[in-house]
Motif scaffolding. Structure first.
Motif, short mmCIF file in Angstrom:
data_model
loop_
_atom_site.label_atom_id
_atom_site.label_comp_id
_atom_site.label_asym_id
_atom_site.label_seq_id
_atom_site.Cartn_x
_atom_site.Cartn_y
_atom_site.Cartn_z
N LEU A 68 21.12 -0.12 -20.61
CA LEU A 68 22.27 0.71 -20.22
C LEU A 68 22.22 2.12 -20.82
N ALA A 69 21.22 2.39 -21.66
CA ALA A 69 21.18 3.69 -22.34
C ALA A 69 21.27 4.83 -21.34
N GLY A 70 20.54 4.72 -20.24
CA GLY A 70 20.60 5.77 -19.23
C GLY A 70 21.97 5.89 -18.60
N ALA C 21 19.69 14.10 -10.65
CA ALA C 21 19.50 15.26 -11.52
C ALA C 21 18.53 14.93 -12.64
N GLY C 22 17.59 15.83 -12.87
CA GLY C 22 16.72 15.69 -14.03
C GLY C 22 15.54 14.76 -13.84
N GLN C 23 15.59 13.92 -12.80
CA GLN C 23 14.51 12.94 -12.64
C GLN C 23 13.79 13.03 -11.30
N SER C 33 21.45 9.27 -12.98
CA SER C 33 20.30 9.82 -13.68
C SER C 33 20.19 9.14 -15.04
N GLU C 34 19.04 8.58 -15.31
CA GLU C 34 18.86 7.98 -16.62
C GLU C 34 18.62 9.02 -17.71
N LEU D 245 10.49 1.83 -17.76
CA LEU D 245 9.15 2.18 -18.23
C LEU D 245 8.55 3.27 -17.38
N GLY D 246 8.81 3.23 -16.09
CA GLY D 246 8.24 4.23 -15.18
C GLY D 246 9.07 5.50 -15.10
N GLY D 247 10.15 5.55 -15.87
CA GLY D 247 11.02 6.71 -15.86
C GLY D 247 10.79 7.64 -17.02
#
Lengths: 383, 168, 127, 373
Positions: A68-70, C21-23, C33-34, D245-247
């Motif tokens: 959930l960090a993102g 955004a950002g990714q 957006s993570e 992981l792919g991010g």
């Protein structure tokens, strides 16, 4: 070093038995988005994130704050994950306060949640400990014997629990976010099935999906915000061992120690007179009477009389759980934070239809484990 | 490339059944406790500072923080300090409903154990009722908590409330 | 978001990403957006082909955890049109597999697609 | 920067890491370490006014596993407390924050858990998001192998490089009585071991290990009374990254880089290379190299000495591996590292991590002198 901190944003989800419309991340973001909006902030304004929830077994994801960090906007920020059993929502908020009070963080996001529908809560809360006969049936099965002991000790009449439940529902009916809002009568509760004798179905909290988020800010940041904050006058979390001979689970020593600490921190000498409203963690109706005593609102053995006289109702001397409390919504991990957040809303004067008139000082309280973990704060409309 | 997006009607759930095997160590104290059950003996551990007795045995007193370095037998009978009657099922539990789950303070012990009370109607169980262990027959005891089938009333006079209220 | 992405796999055998955004174009999408937490943007379909960016070869699969009993490889695949990589598996022609390999999605049969990331049965090397 | 208190590590006790302790449950293992750590400090339990612990329910195989630890931490009467569902190095971080507020002066920090009771490969799959990554069956060795492959592809590092690094850590572990692996092994031997998950060989990875750990923190004024050579915390910072992981660029650790920069700045140091000892929570040789790159260190260099304890490659008890790094830094600065001591060590970096592929990093900078006056 005695820096002040304040609540500048409160957000919570709609609580329901199953929030099938959102994922875990969606549920958490519903609360976070509302808290940020409330505070007039965006993710980039947050310096650190504190996440709390009860056992990971409830959803089947280990340390879900990692995935959930993102979703929490925590990428490349400090984050910690708290777990202190049922008290976790409250101790999560207090951990965020600690961050701010170091002076190293201006605004910290505290988030707590539970999506109980995604697993089996009754199973997750009935641990089959190795080498031990599995007898405890959920939290109700654990706490029911102490309710019985309270009744035996105080010789209180049998309608106290049902009265408490009826009042909670009445309050919950005014809270737009509550899970259970339909009114109940005393007869409804009295005639409901006995699940864990002496605890009846009508005296039992629901199993909910829900989340709560708070933005905790430094004094300077709080004064710059768009709204009047809730000032955190004091906060404390204490825990005590389980297998102590003579440990009283009806009125645990840890609860008294924690209450004393927050009263002293806030300069309160007579909580019954000086506190305007309290949100306390009552998962089973009888605990309201028990905690009134444990929290020092009255002498031992007198808690049920407050309820019998109706002095804890809306409009009476000390409204308890104006939100309806845990008896109306219980997303376990979030329930403690909801108590603290609701207390903050009361002193901000923004509790809506369940606002206690003129509330200036409020207590938020949660407990967990085998009545071992306690976490509380006192919030006020003044610094 | 289309930008209309995937189907509007989402997949609602992703199911997962977890299978996680665990293999628990009992610990030396618990090993001795379980072995003694075979001989119809319930062992407790005694605090080296206060002399208080813990059942099942633990290595240190949470109260005094001192080690409990002696294992001693306690009685297989005691008093129901408090209890609840369970009327709802838990997944994977086979005990017939309703059943009584009680805190039982064994004679000679300073903390209570959880115990199943049978051989009387749940409504007849009382705080203060004297109960005793019902053991599996000789030759069938395996050195496990199941060696005690349940507890049952002894028929002795009830203990007065004040005598156990401090040790629920 | 996740539910609609999975519905795309199940019903249409199409892979959708989301521009956030950002990714850039994120596959598989999560709806936000993570990197900055902002809420997601437009759907963008990506190709079922892409390039491998990481390879972990599993010589002894773990029963009831890994997706197959024979040796296979976990891979990260950046699909054509995507800016992030998808974690998945390659099962065949492992000797040809390396970082930089081009791969394409192999779909599970219609009756075996249940709305899961494993509706893509695996990827296979195409160059 | 606000005014901060000088806080030091003043005691550290660790059960030697073993594959399985057949005789004691997790809390029994912990009790001895709490007693030992207090004894080192020459104080009774009452002298400590805060406690924090790190553990994970899924490793315990039961909900609320941590509650039982209260019974062996001296929690009577009730103590001000927090449990984190994290590696205990983050519990130490929180205890440090707590002391900074002035609400506490001293803290016990505990880590515990019996990894051998469950199957960590299966359990740690559950840390991944349930929709995409857990669902394809990824386990921690496989995600570490993905990361290693990405790093090797970017840097050109080879299997021989991984073997050489693993051999150095094995040699160091042989000098540390608390390490799990005591037999040195040559790079050639390790390079002959079968693949765990290629490109990682079994010889490069720590086996399942368990321990119990108790560390004591104290603020200036009390620290000097509890320890003749306190290890003063001069800077600390922690950062999480997105999980997918792919991010993220798996071949680098952006979180460790940022946390190191912030911790060094707090400590008043320009570069990580200015310290004498570094203890890294790296569970594969590739992770160690990625961390060194992020911190600006030479993984093969002589100074600063990296993982003189052998590091996690010589023993990796989950949920306390990071806290052990902090404890090892203390041992080095306090002159208690004995056989694996680094001569003349006056400054150290300790690093803790958790999650797949170094998702979450905490970096400590310690020294034998106070930071703030």
């Amino acid at each position: 070093m005695s820096r002040q901190a304040a609540v500048v944003g409160v957000g919570q989800t709609q609580h329901a038995s199953r929030r099938a419309d959102v994922s875990i991340a969606g549920l958490v973001r519903e609360a976070v988005d509302r808290a940020l909006l409330d505070a007039g902030l965006e993710h980039r304004d947050i310096d650190a994130v504190v996440v709390g929830k009860a056992p990971d077994m409830l959803e089947g994801v280990m340390q879900p704050e990692q995935f959930l960090a993102g979703a929490l906007g925590a990428h490349l920020k400090p984050l910690i994950r708290v777990h202190t059993a049922g008290s976790v929502g409250a101790s999560t908020a207090l951990a965020a306060v600690t961050h701010v009070r170091t002076g190293l963080f201006e605004r910290v996001l505290a988030v707590a949640f539970e999506k109980q529908s995604e697993g089996n809560a009754m199973w997750a809360l009935s641990p089959n400990l190795p080498f031990t006969q599995p007898l405890v049936a959920g939290a109700g099965g654990y706490f029911a014997p102490y309710v019985r002991a309270y009744m035996a000790r105080t010789k209180c009449p049998p309608h106290i629990g049902p009265m408490t439940a009826v009042n909670a529902r009445q309050n919950g009916g005014r809270n737009e976010y509550a899970h259970l809002r339909e009114p109940m009568t005393l007869d409804d509760v009295m005639n409901s099935p006995v699940l864990w004798d002496p605890i009846r179905y009508g005296e039992t909290c629901p199993s909910s999906d829900g989340a709560c988020a708070l933005v905790i800010a430094s004094e300077e940041a709080a004064l710059r915000g768009p709204r009047r904050p809730a000032w955190i006058r004091s906060g404390a979390s204490y825990a005590e061992a389980m297998w102590v001979p003579g440990r009283d689970q009806v009125s645990p020593r840890a609860g008294k120690i924690c209450a004393k600490a927050v009263y002293e921190g806030a300069g309160i000498t007579n909580p019954w007179k000086e506190i305007d409203t309290a949100e306390i963690y009552v998962p089973f109706a009888w605990f309201e009477a028990m905690w009134l005593e444990n929290l020092g609102f009255c002498d031992p053995g007198e808690g049920w009389k407050i309820i019998d006289r109706g002095e804890q109702r809306m409009g009476a001397h000390l409204p308890i759980n104006p939100s309806g409390g845990v008896l109306c919504s219980n997303p376990i991990g979030a329930s403690g934070m909801l108590r603290l957040g609701e207390a903050a809303l009361q002193v901000m004067g923004r509790a809506g239809a369940h606002q206690v008139d003129g509330a200036k000082t409020a207590l938020g309280h949660a407990y967990g484990g085998g009545s071992q973990y306690f976490a509380m704060w006192i919030v006020s409309n003044e610094r | 490339m289309s930008t209309s997006g995937p189907p509007k009607e989402p997949v609602k759930y992703v199911e997962k059944q977890l299978h996680l095997p665990y293999c628990y160590v009992a610990g030396d104290y618990k090993v001795r406790y379980l072995a003694a059950l075979k001989d119809k003996t319930i062992l407790g551990s005694k605090c080296s500072r206060t002399g208080k007795v813990f059942v099942p045995p633990i290595v240190a007193s949470p109260e005094s923080f001192a080690p409990c370095d002696e294992l001693i037998p306690v009685a297989d009978r005691g008093v129901v300090t408090t209890f609840c009657i369970v009327n709802i099922p838990v997944i994977g539990r086979s005990i017939e409903l309703p059943y009584v789950a009680a805190s039982v303070a064994l004679d000679g012990a300073d903390i209570s154990i959880y115990a199943l009370i049978q051989e009387c109607a749940p409504a007849d169980v009382r705080m203060g009722m004297r109960v005793e262990a019902v053991w599996k027959p000789d030759g069938e005891r395996q050195g496990s908590h199941e060696d005690i089938i349940h507890f049952r009333p002894t028929g002795e006079p009830d203990a007065p409330l004040a005598s156990f209220m401090h040790r629920l | 978001m996740i539910g609609r992405f999975l519905a795309g796999l199940k019903e249409d055998k199409r892979i959708w990403g989301q521009r956030v955004a950002g990714q850039g174009v994120v596959v598989p999408p999560v709806g936000y957006s993570e990197t900055d937490g902002s809420a997601g943007g437009d759907w963008v379909e990506v190709k079922p082909t892409g390039v491998v960016t990481a390879v972990a070869r599993v010589h002894r699969p773990i029963p009831h955890l890994h997706p197959c009993a024979e040796p296979f490889a976990f891979v990260l695949v950046k699909l054509d049109g995507a800016d992030t990589a998808l974690a998945h598996v390659v099962r065949d022609h492992l000797e040809q597999l390396r970082i930089g390999s081009r791969v394409e999605a192999v779909w599970a049969p219609d009756a075996e697609r249940h709305g899961s990331i494993r509706d893509i049965a695996c990827f296979r090397v195409i160059s | 920067m606000p005014k901060l208190r000088n806080v030091a590590v003043v005691g550290f006790a660790q059960a030697p890491i073993v594959a399985r302790d057949e005789h004691r449950i997790a809390t029994e293992m912990l009790y001895e370490q709490v007693r030992a750590a207090l004894a080192q400090c020459g104080v009774e339990r009452e002298a400590i006014d805060y406690q924090a612990a790190g553990s994970a329910d899924y490793l315990d195989g039961r909900p609320f596993g941590f509650v039982a630890a209260l019974d062996v931490m001296g929690s009577w009467p009730a103590k001000a407390d927090l449990h984190l569902e994290m590696d205990a190095s983050f519990a130490a971080y929180y205890a440090w924050l707590r002391i900074q507020t002035g609400d506490s002066d001293t803290a016990l920090v505990c880590g515990y858990g019996k990894t051998s009771e469950g199957e960590p490969e299966r359990v740690l799959n559950l840390q991944l998001d349930p929709y995409y990554q857990a669902a394809i069956g990824l386990d921690p060795t496989s995600t570490a192998a993905l990361q290693a492959s990405a790093w090797m592809a970017r840097t050109g590092a080879t299997d021989r490089d991984l073997a050489a690094l693993a051999a150095r850590r094995r040699a160091a572990g042989a000098r540390n009585p608390d390490a799990q692996l005591h037999d040195p092994a040559s790079a050639e031997d390790l390079a002959q071991t079968p693949w765990a998950v290629e490109p990682l060989r079994r010889g490069y990875l720590p086996p399942v290990g368990e321990s119990a750990v108790c560390l004591v923190l104290a603020a200036e004024g009390k620290a000097e009374k509890m320890c003749d050579r306190p290890a003063w915390i001069r800077g600390v910072d922690q950062r999480i990254e997105l999980q997918t992981l792919g991010g993220r660029d798996l071949s680098r650790s952006a979180g460790a880089k940022l946390a190191t920069e912030r911790a060094l700045a707090m400590a008043g140091l320009a570069r990580a290379a200015e310290v004498d000892v570094v203890e890294l929570c790296a569970t594969t040789p590739a992770e160690e190299c990625i961390l060194c790159e992020a911190m600006g260190l030479d993984a093969a260099g002589a100074r600063p000495a990296i993982n003189p304890s052998g590091g996690p490659l010589a023993g990796n008890p989950l949920m306390m591996t990071g806290l052990i790094r902090l404890g090892e830094a203390f041992r080095q600065l306090a002159g208690r590292a004995d056989g694996h001591g680094v001569a003349g060590a006056r400054r150290a970096i300790a690093h803790g991590a958790q999650g797949h592929c170094l998702q979450h990093n905490v970096v400590w900078v310690l020294g034998d002198e106070r930071r703030w006056t």
